[in-house]
Design a protein around this motif. Structure first.
Motif, PDB file in Angstrom:
ATOM      1  N   UNK A  24       0.824  -1.199   0.000  1.00  0.00           N
ATOM      2  CA  UNK A  24       0.000   0.000   0.000  1.00  0.00           C
ATOM      3  C   UNK A  24       0.867   1.262   0.000  1.00  0.00           C
ATOM      4  N   UNK A  25       1.932   1.261   0.810  1.00  0.00           N
ATOM      5  CA  UNK A  25       2.853   2.404   0.832  1.00  0.00           C
ATOM      6  C   UNK A  25       3.465   2.637  -0.543  1.00  0.00           C
ATOM      7  N   UNK A  26       3.821   1.553  -1.217  1.00  0.00           N
ATOM      8  CA  UNK A  26       4.415   1.636  -2.557  1.00  0.00           C
ATOM      9  C   UNK A  26       3.411   2.207  -3.559  1.00  0.00           C
ATOM     10  N   UNK A  27       2.198   1.685  -3.551  1.00  0.00           N
ATOM     11  CA  UNK A  27       1.176   2.138  -4.491  1.00  0.00           C
ATOM     12  C   UNK A  27       0.754   3.586  -4.230  1.00  0.00           C
ATOM     13  N   UNK A  28       0.812   4.009  -2.973  1.00  0.00           N
ATOM     14  CA  UNK A  28       0.430   5.377  -2.617  1.00  0.00           C
ATOM     15  C   UNK A  28       1.542   6.373  -2.944  1.00  0.00           C
TER      16      UNK A  28
END
Length: 115
Positions: A24-28
């Motif tokens: 999620x951190x990567x996609x955000x």
């Protein structure tokens, strides 16, 4: 938030949730990049676990190799595993290459000769 409150909240977080949170951190877009590349450090170290009496016929060895892929700018572990000291750290790296993409810059020390 106090350190104690943070530690108490962190203790309630399931370890199985961490890969999803990292994704999620990567996609955000919250993982910093260097010239468009995600920095990924790879390293292994021998760790020694305490020795205690055991009735198990095959107790785990006290020395094992801890291998990890780490995102230094985000201070996140991308992957981590424990292995026998009889296995070479380079082999662990090969087994974790699927965690990398074409936009990663892999950082290694001199123990990993490569081209």
């Amino acid at each position: 938030m106090s350190e104690q409150a943070f530690a108490k909240a962190r203790a309630k977080l399931a370890a199985s949730a961490l890969p999803g949170l990292n994704d999620w951190l990567e996609q955000a877009g919250l993982i910093a990049r260097w010239h468009g590349l995600r920095l990924v450090a790879a390293d292994a170290a021998t760790v020694r676990f305490g020795h205690r009496a055991s009735r198990a016929p095959r107790a785990a060895p006290t020395d094992q190799i801890a291998f990890g892929l780490y995102l230094p700018q985000a201070e996140l572990m991308l992957a981590a595993s424990l292995h026998s000291t009889h296995e070479h750290a380079r082999q662990r790296l090969f087994e974790h290459l699927d965690r990398l993409s074409g936009t990663d810059l892999l950082l290694m020390d001199r123990a990993y000769p490569c081209h």
